[in-house]
Motif scaffolding. Structure first.
Motif, PDB file in Angstrom:
ATOM      1  N   GLY A 285      52.334  36.077  15.199  1.00 28.98           N
ATOM      2  CA  GLY A 285      52.365  36.766  16.477  1.00 28.98           C
ATOM      3  C   GLY A 285      53.368  37.897  16.479  1.00 28.98           C
ATOM      4  O   GLY A 285      53.709  38.445  15.435  1.00 28.98           O
ATOM      5  N   VAL A 286      53.833  38.222  17.684  1.00 21.88           N
ATOM      6  CA  VAL A 286      54.810  39.295  17.826  1.00 21.88           C
ATOM      7  C   VAL A 286      55.966  38.830  18.702  1.00 21.88           C
ATOM      8  O   VAL A 286      55.794  38.001  19.593  1.00 21.88           O
ATOM      9  CB  VAL A 286      54.199  40.597  18.411  1.00 21.88           C
TER      10      VAL A 286
ATOM     11  N   ASN B 104      67.776  37.720  30.335  1.00 24.84           N
ATOM     12  CA  ASN B 104      69.242  37.831  30.369  1.00 24.84           C
ATOM     13  C   ASN B 104      69.942  37.041  29.268  1.00 24.84           C
ATOM     14  O   ASN B 104      70.995  36.444  29.500  1.00 24.84           O
ATOM     15  CB  ASN B 104      69.798  37.430  31.740  1.00 24.84           C
ATOM     16  N   ALA B 105      69.369  37.068  28.082  1.00 25.29           N
ATOM     17  CA  ALA B 105      70.032  36.439  26.935  1.00 25.29           C
ATOM     18  C   ALA B 105      71.249  37.272  26.551  1.00 25.29           C
ATOM     19  O   ALA B 105      71.265  38.486  26.729  1.00 25.29           O
ATOM     20  CB  ALA B 105      69.065  36.357  25.752  1.00 25.29           C
ATOM     21  N   GLU B 106      72.255  36.605  26.034  1.00 36.39           N
ATOM     22  CA  GLU B 106      73.434  37.332  25.570  1.00 36.39           C
ATOM     23  C   GLU B 106      73.075  38.146  24.335  1.00 36.39           C
ATOM     24  O   GLU B 106      72.302  37.709  23.489  1.00 36.39           O
ATOM     25  CB  GLU B 106      74.556  36.355  25.248  1.00 36.39           C
ATOM     26  N   SER B 107      73.651  39.336  24.264  1.00 31.76           N
ATOM     27  CA  SER B 107      73.395  40.225  23.133  1.00 31.76           C
ATOM     28  C   SER B 107      74.680  40.952  22.787  1.00 31.76           C
ATOM     29  O   SER B 107      75.292  41.581  23.658  1.00 31.76           O
ATOM     30  CB  SER B 107      72.308  41.240  23.501  1.00 31.76           C
ATOM     31  N   GLY B 108      75.073  40.870  21.528  1.00 30.25           N
ATOM     32  CA  GLY B 108      76.259  41.591  21.087  1.00 30.25           C
ATOM     33  C   GLY B 108      76.067  43.090  21.183  1.00 30.25           C
ATOM     34  O   GLY B 108      76.994  43.837  21.484  1.00 30.25           O
ATOM     35  N   LYS B 109      74.851  43.553  20.972  1.00 26.36           N
ATOM     36  CA  LYS B 109      74.540  44.974  20.962  1.00 26.36           C
ATOM     37  C   LYS B 109      74.379  45.543  22.374  1.00 26.36           C
ATOM     38  O   LYS B 109      74.824  46.641  22.666  1.00 26.36           O
ATOM     39  CB  LYS B 109      73.243  45.169  20.162  1.00 26.36           C
ATOM     40  N   MET B 110      73.737  44.760  23.267  1.00 29.02           N
ATOM     41  CA  MET B 110      73.371  45.279  24.583  1.00 29.02           C
ATOM     42  C   MET B 110      74.132  44.619  25.746  1.00 29.02           C
ATOM     43  O   MET B 110      73.985  45.055  26.873  1.00 29.02           O
ATOM     44  CB  MET B 110      71.871  45.062  24.825  1.00 29.02           C
ATOM     45  N   GLY B 111      74.841  43.569  25.485  1.00 29.62           N
ATOM     46  CA  GLY B 111      75.443  42.790  26.566  1.00 29.62           C
ATOM     47  C   GLY B 111      74.470  41.711  27.017  1.00 29.62           C
ATOM     48  O   GLY B 111      74.679  40.529  26.808  1.00 29.62           O
ATOM     49  N   ARG B 112      73.362  42.141  27.602  1.00 31.29           N
ATOM     50  CA  ARG B 112      72.263  41.253  28.016  1.00 31.29           C
ATOM     51  C   ARG B 112      70.947  41.877  27.573  1.00 31.29           C
ATOM     52  O   ARG B 112      70.827  43.095  27.471  1.00 31.29           O
ATOM     53  CB  ARG B 112      72.244  41.063  29.533  1.00 31.29           C
ATOM     54  N   LYS B 113      69.954  41.021  27.334  1.00 28.77           N
ATOM     55  CA  LYS B 113      68.633  41.500  26.928  1.00 28.77           C
ATOM     56  C   LYS B 113      67.588  40.471  27.308  1.00 28.77           C
ATOM     57  O   LYS B 113      67.893  39.319  27.597  1.00 28.77           O
ATOM     58  CB  LYS B 113      68.578  41.756  25.420  1.00 28.77           C
ATOM     59  N   ASP B 114      66.329  40.904  27.316  1.00 31.70           N
ATOM     60  CA  ASP B 114      65.180  40.011  27.477  1.00 31.70           C
ATOM     61  C   ASP B 114      64.445  39.957  26.145  1.00 31.70           C
ATOM     62  O   ASP B 114      64.543  40.884  25.323  1.00 31.70           O
ATOM     63  CB  ASP B 114      64.220  40.518  28.557  1.00 31.70           C
ATOM     64  N   ILE B 115      63.715  38.869  25.929  1.00 28.98           N
ATOM     65  CA  ILE B 115      62.917  38.678  24.711  1.00 28.98           C
ATOM     66  C   ILE B 115      61.574  38.096  25.121  1.00 28.98           C
ATOM     67  O   ILE B 115      61.519  37.220  25.991  1.00 28.98           O
ATOM     68  CB  ILE B 115      63.600  37.695  23.724  1.00 28.98           C
ATOM     69  N   VAL B 116      60.491  38.566  24.499  1.00 26.42           N
ATOM     70  CA  VAL B 116      59.162  38.007  24.733  1.00 26.42           C
ATOM     71  C   VAL B 116      58.556  37.655  23.377  1.00 26.42           C
ATOM     72  O   VAL B 116      58.466  38.512  22.500  1.00 26.42           O
ATOM     73  CB  VAL B 116      58.242  39.000  25.480  1.00 26.42           C
ATOM     74  N   LYS B 117      58.161  36.380  23.212  1.00 25.87           N
ATOM     75  CA  LYS B 117      57.490  35.921  21.991  1.00 25.87           C
ATOM     76  C   LYS B 117      56.054  35.575  22.360  1.00 25.87           C
ATOM     77  O   LYS B 117      55.816  34.815  23.297  1.00 25.87           O
ATOM     78  CB  LYS B 117      58.166  34.678  21.425  1.00 25.87           C
ATOM     79  N   ILE B 118      55.096  36.119  21.590  1.00 22.88           N
ATOM     80  CA  ILE B 118      53.682  35.899  21.889  1.00 22.88           C
ATOM     81  C   ILE B 118      52.988  35.389  20.635  1.00 22.88           C
ATOM     82  O   ILE B 118      52.805  36.132  19.668  1.00 22.88           O
ATOM     83  CB  ILE B 118      53.000  37.188  22.372  1.00 22.88           C
ATOM     84  N   GLU B 119      52.617  34.118  20.645  1.00 22.06           N
ATOM     85  CA  GLU B 119      51.917  33.525  19.499  1.00 22.06           C
ATOM     86  C   GLU B 119      50.471  34.008  19.468  1.00 22.06           C
ATOM     87  O   GLU B 119      49.827  34.158  20.502  1.00 22.06           O
ATOM     88  CB  GLU B 119      51.921  31.996  19.599  1.00 22.06           C
ATOM     89  N   GLY B 120      49.975  34.247  18.251  1.00 20.43           N
ATOM     90  CA  GLY B 120      48.578  34.603  18.061  1.00 20.43           C
ATOM     91  C   GLY B 120      48.222  35.999  18.522  1.00 20.43           C
ATOM     92  O   GLY B 120      47.054  36.332  18.666  1.00 20.43           O
ATOM     93  N   TYR B 121      49.202  36.829  18.748  1.00 26.80           N
ATOM     94  CA  TYR B 121      48.989  38.188  19.239  1.00 26.80           C
ATOM     95  C   TYR B 121      49.303  39.144  18.111  1.00 26.80           C
ATOM     96  O   TYR B 121      50.302  38.974  17.407  1.00 26.80           O
ATOM     97  CB  TYR B 121      49.934  38.429  20.419  1.00 26.80           C
ATOM     98  N   GLY B 122      48.477  40.168  17.912  1.00 22.37           N
ATOM     99  CA  GLY B 122      48.688  41.110  16.824  1.00 22.37           C
ATOM    100  C   GLY B 122      49.289  42.416  17.296  1.00 22.37           C
ATOM    101  O   GLY B 122      49.136  42.800  18.455  1.00 22.37           O
ATOM    102  N   VAL B 123      49.958  43.106  16.412  1.00 26.91           N
ATOM    103  CA  VAL B 123      50.557  44.390  16.759  1.00 26.91           C
ATOM    104  C   VAL B 123      49.477  45.383  17.171  1.00 26.91           C
ATOM    105  O   VAL B 123      49.716  46.269  17.988  1.00 26.91           O
ATOM    106  CB  VAL B 123      51.443  44.933  15.611  1.00 26.91           C
ATOM    107  N   GLU B 124      48.270  45.221  16.658  1.00 26.45           N
ATOM    108  CA  GLU B 124      47.171  46.116  17.038  1.00 26.45           C
ATOM    109  C   GLU B 124      46.753  45.919  18.494  1.00 26.45           C
ATOM    110  O   GLU B 124      46.104  46.768  19.090  1.00 26.45           O
ATOM    111  CB  GLU B 124      45.956  45.934  16.108  1.00 26.45           C
ATOM    112  N   ASP B 125      47.147  44.796  19.101  1.00 22.81           N
ATOM    113  CA  ASP B 125      46.844  44.525  20.506  1.00 22.81           C
ATOM    114  C   ASP B 125      47.856  45.166  21.454  1.00 22.81           C
ATOM    115  O   ASP B 125      47.672  45.142  22.665  1.00 22.81           O
ATOM    116  CB  ASP B 125      46.828  43.013  20.768  1.00 22.81           C
ATOM    117  N   LEU B 126      48.935  45.711  20.911  1.00 30.55           N
ATOM    118  CA  LEU B 126      50.001  46.269  21.731  1.00 30.55           C
ATOM    119  C   LEU B 126      49.743  47.723  22.090  1.00 30.55           C
ATOM    120  O   LEU B 126      49.210  48.478  21.287  1.00 30.55           O
ATOM    121  CB  LEU B 126      51.340  46.207  20.983  1.00 30.55           C
TER     122      LEU B 126
END
Length: 160
Positions: free
Chosen positions: A15-16, A50-72
């Motif tokens: 996935g992505v 709002n996950a902690e991030s050393g680079k950004m302070g806070r960040k969001d993350i999205v994990k999508i199983e079975g999804y291809g980069v061509e679908d983005l």
């Protein structure tokens, strides 16, 4: 129970992962990808806000199983999450990384804020087209009427 020693989100096999999303924009990313109801998606989606991030302070993350980069829609993702990283995962390993950036031109991604613009008329078939006029602060200008929109307005004017 949060022990404070890492994220409690399982790795994905295929996935992505969209990482380094500006905080508070994870649901906008899902909307741009067409993964919010009522459109069903049978794969697993993990959202971290709002996950902690050393680079950004806070960040969001999205994990999508079975999804291809061509679908983005990388153009649309670049507008709502500039600086984010798209990681392509195969057999639990990141095999490709793409950094998102603001596209020079966006077609059909943002609606023009001007209610009298030709792109807002139901009888017209004009697709909204925006050109980047400033990266910092981010601003786009409608190619038809010249109206400008700023980054604060992007989430409200997503056309997808």
């Amino acid at each position: 129970m949060d022990r404070g020693d890492g994220l409690l989100v399982r790795k994905i096999r295929e996935g992505v992962v969209v990482d380094h999303i500006p905080p508070g924009r994870a649901f906008t990313v899902l909307r741009v990808l067409g993964l919010l109801p009522p459109k069903p998606y049978s794969g697993r989606i993990a959202i971290v806000i709002n996950a902690e991030s050393g680079k950004m302070g806070r960040k969001d993350i999205v994990k999508i199983e079975g999804y291809g980069v061509e679908d983005l829609s990388l153009e649309a993702l670049g507008i709502v999450a500039p600086g984010a990283t798209v990681n392509v995962v195969r057999e639990y390993k990141v095999v490709e990384k793409r950094r998102l950036d603001l596209p020079e031109e966006a077609s059909g991604v943002l609606r023009c804020p001007n209610p009298t613009c030709i792109t807002r008329k139901e009888r017209e078939k004009a697709t909204p087209r925006m050109r980047l006029v400033s990266r910092s602060p981010a601003k786009y200008r409608c190619v038809y009427c010249g109206s400008t929109i700023s980054e604060e307005e992007f989430q409200d004017l997503i056309a997808i």
